[in-house]
Design an enzyme around this catalytic site. Structure first.
Site, PDB file in Angstrom:
ATOM      1  N   GLU A 104     -51.249  16.435  11.248  1.00 55.43           N
ATOM      2  CA  GLU A 104     -51.730  16.513  12.619  1.00 55.43           C
ATOM      3  C   GLU A 104     -52.117  15.123  13.114  1.00 55.43           C
ATOM      4  O   GLU A 104     -52.960  14.453  12.531  1.00 55.43           O
ATOM      5  CB  GLU A 104     -52.950  17.448  12.677  1.00 55.43           C
ATOM      6  N   ASP A 120     -56.759  18.862  10.642  1.00 57.05           N
ATOM      7  CA  ASP A 120     -58.205  18.655  10.598  1.00 57.05           C
ATOM      8  C   ASP A 120     -58.950  19.950  10.298  1.00 57.05           C
ATOM      9  O   ASP A 120     -58.458  21.031  10.601  1.00 57.05           O
ATOM     10  CB  ASP A 120     -58.691  18.101  11.943  1.00 57.05           C
ATOM     11  N   ASP A 148     -61.142  21.487  11.792  1.00 59.56           N
ATOM     12  CA  ASP A 148     -61.852  21.964  12.979  1.00 59.56           C
ATOM     13  C   ASP A 148     -61.000  23.027  13.687  1.00 59.56           C
ATOM     14  O   ASP A 148     -59.942  23.405  13.215  1.00 59.56           O
ATOM     15  CB  ASP A 148     -62.181  20.788  13.914  1.00 59.56           C
ATOM     16  N   ASP A 207     -59.169  22.986  16.374  1.00 59.47           N
ATOM     17  CA  ASP A 207     -57.831  22.543  16.738  1.00 59.47           C
ATOM     18  C   ASP A 207     -56.901  22.524  15.528  1.00 59.47           C
ATOM     19  O   ASP A 207     -55.750  22.948  15.608  1.00 59.47           O
ATOM     20  CB  ASP A 207     -57.894  21.120  17.310  1.00 59.47           C
TER      21      ASP A 207
END
Ligand code: 0RA
Length: 652
Positions: free
Chosen positions: A438, A511, A513, A515
């Site tokens: 990513e 990541d 998180d 997203d």
């Protein structure tokens, strides 16, 4: 006691000894799958008793001591003395391999499929097994496995004594079997509640009206107790799979019939989605690789709907014609058959091979659908199917071009597409891996930090398109997706060929998180929809970057979750400093290598699909439009997600 139990028994027990010596031959493995296999053997017997109309309730209980019981309210295993064996039929069932066949008669016929190695295998691989039979009085018998110091070997599944009629009166009828898997046999003896619940739910769907009760008594703080019962059978199954999707007609089309001695039952419902979800079963066993029954079912549908389209002039355009796949766009269907002498084929022996099943299912499907069409009341259903298929056919026509683009495996087009890919120098696919990373900045670090020989890096700039909501043509317009397809080399959908896979491991690195989770889910959805074998064959992994760095002058310890963090702090000791990583981009190339990419140190999670129908439902729920459904699903599954299955990978 077993030591002086009749001499003849010892001979019989040689069969069980063979099971102990080579458990893998009988139950596939001694891992967690094999462990559940010996439970399915017992559950299958109870379900057979129900499928033959003698029982309508089954209860499965998991106990603290590691044992599990299965009780049904059927006829009870025969208690009389077996003519040839000269011992009770109960004893035969639990001590002779394949004793199921001994009861072969017209009433007790569709048993034995993929499992079907018999209750004796469960007994052979258990520390102990106890059976109770309720037939006016309570009958009891017990078996155990123990080490015989004189013979210097383990005696498996030996009767502790003959079948005993306790004379205790009972109103119940049926069979209760409780056993404790032997930790000397299995790598793990911990049953997985989620695995068991899924299979029991499936069995309840496949056996209309059968009530299956599951109880977990293992943890005092987490009492679990659930009943699976579906009076609509596979119609309910299709409705369940389509929850959260927009259906094109409210009730599934359903038929049940018999053809050439094969029992055939199917349910079909279309939604506005673009995917085809056909799940087939033989004798209650899933056949994810399909086979003759599935082929017959699909071709039956194609024949009838093509005929219907022609006679009602649905196609007005000159250059347009239907293909089978058009009728299956957005179709969710269950095809469940029961037959004798099943033969399984395929890589995982989950493909039906019996040639006679094709014609039987095809002609039954044609006849039953024609009957349904003849009923005027059903007209709106078949109109809706036509409308959906027309849309699919037109899109297919228009899309030929886009598909050809994606098929290009060489040439200028592909080179342009894979321009972003930093490939590795080794040409040995089995040693190579690709990281789908990513973000450009993490991608840059990964490129610098990697092992150039075996690790390729594919940075993703934007978010790839959510494949759940789009037809394939739209999906293929997305550059990120096209880049991935070119890099992997396998092609997609019906063109997919695992032999062309350029990397043995495909590692998603995003990541930790929201997203990142979303990107992960989108990629998994894409693989699931268009490269299912990639997941099935175990090539897809999730990379696990650390969340924290705990350090002091010359020590650094990384922590991968909050539990880890305390340990890391203890390790580094007083005066430690703490850094929380918000994203992969914050790590320099060396750190990224040390923590996430170095095969010697990194943490990878393999993505698996244990159960195709459940995975299907999961994808729909997590990636579709129904936000309430998504929330409910997540909260329902929130706290038993510890197993390494697809479920916890799509941690949205
Ligand atoms: C064969 C014949 C009969 C019952 C069964 C098998 C039977 C086996 C199992 C295994 C688990 N539960 C079961 N329930 C029944 C008929 C016996 C009779 O009519 O006496």
């Amino acid at each position: 006691m077993s030591e002086n139990y009749s001499a003849q028994d010892i001979k019989i027990l040689e069969g069980l000894e063979a099971v102990r010596v080579r458990p893998g031959m009988y139950i596939g493995s001694t891992g967690v799958r094999g462990l559940h296999h010996i439970l399915w053997e017992i559950v299958d017997n109870a379900v057979d008793e129900a499928a033959n109309g003698y029982a309508d309730k089954i209860e499965v209980v998991l106990y603290k001591d590691g044992s599990v019981s299965v009780e049904d309210n059927g006829r009870g295993i025969p208690t009389d003395i077996h003519k040839d064996a000269k011992v009770s039929a109960v004893e035969v069932v639990f001590t002779q391999l394949h004793a199921g066949g001994k009861f072969d008669n017209e009433k007790y016929n569709f048993s034995g499929g993929l499992h079907g190695v018999g209750a004796s295998v469960t007994n052979a691989l258990s520390e102990w097994l106890k059976v109770e039979i309720y037939k006016k009085t309570v009958f009891k018998m017990e078996f155990h496995s123990y080490y015989d110091p004189k013979k210097k070997k383990i005696i498996s599944g030996a009767p502790v004594g003959p079948l005993e009629d306790t004379k205790q009166k009972t109103d119940k009828h049926g069979t209760f079997i409780r056993f404790k898997p032997d930790p000397k046999v299995f790598e793990t003896v911990e049953f997985n509640l989620e695995t068991i619940a899924k299979r029991l739910r499936e069995l309840a769907f496949l056996n209309k009206g059968l009530s299956i009760h599951l109880v977990d008594l293992r943890d005092d703080n987490k009492f679990y107790n659930k009943t699976f019962k579906y009076d609509g059978g596979i119609v309910d199954y299709v409705l369940y799979l389509n929850e959260g999707k927009q259906n094109l007609y409210p009730l599934p089309v359903y038929a049940k019939t018999e053809r050439d001695g094969i029992l055939i039952e199917f349910a079909i419902q279309h939604t506005d989605s673009f995917t085809e979800s056909v799940f087939s079963f033989v004798n209650n066993i899933p056949t994810p690789e399909g086979g003759t029954h599935e082929v017959g079912f699909k071709s039956g549908i194609t024949k009838v709907l093509n005929e219907f389209a022609k006679s009602n002039n649905y196609i007005k355009e000159k250059d347009l014609s239907f293909q089978g796949e058009d009728f299956r766009e957005g179709m969710t269907a269950i095809i469940s058959i029961k037959m004798k002498n099943v033969e399984f084929e395929g890589q995982t022996k989950t493909k039906l091979g019996n040639p006679e099943a094709k014609n039987a299912v095809e002609s039954a499907t044609v006849d039953e659908l024609e009957k349904l069409i003849a009923n005027k009341k059903n007209r709106p259903i078949f109109d809706a199917m036509m409308k959906k298929a027309l849309g699919a056919a037109k899109a297919r026509n228009a899309a030929r071009h886009a598909k050809e683009l994606a098929r290009a495996k060489s040439g200028a087009d592909a080179t342009k597409l894979i321009g972003k890919l930093a490939s590795c120098s080794s040409k040995k696919a089995e040693l190579n891996e690709v990281f789908i990373v990513e973000g450009d900045s993490a991608g840059g670090s990964a490129k610098q930090g990697r092992d150039r020989q075996h690790q390729a890096i594919l940075p993703l700039r934007g978010k790839p398109l959510n494949a759940e909501k789009k037809r394939i043509e739209e999906v293929l317009k997305n550059e990120e997706i096209r880049t991935i397809i070119s890099a992997l080399g396998t092609g997609i959908g019906s063109d997919f060929n695992i032999k062309n896979l350029n990397y043995n491991k495909v590692i998603i690195l995003s990541d930790a998180d929201q997203d990142g989770a979303h990107i992960r889910a989108i990629l998994l959805t894409f693989f699931f929809r268009y490269m299912k074998e990639l997941i099935q064959d175990g090539h897809v992994y999730i990379g696990m970057p650390p969340l924290y760095k705990v350090y002091k002058k010359d020590v650094t310890v990384y922590a991968y979750d909050d539990n880890d963090l305390q340990k890391a702090i203890n390790k580094v000791g007083r005066g430690y400093m703490l850094q929380r990583y918000k994203g992969l981009g914050e790590m320099n190339p060396e750190q990224l290598w040390d923590t996430t990419m170095d095969p010697q140190k990194r943490l990878l999670m393999q993505v698996t699909i244990e159960d195709a129908a459940e995975a299907e439902k999961l994808i729909t729920t997590l990636m579709g439009d129904d936000i309430d459904g998504r929330k409910a699903y997540i909260s329902e599954h929130a706290d038993f997600n510890k197993e390494d299955t697809f479920m916890d990978k799509v941690n949205v």
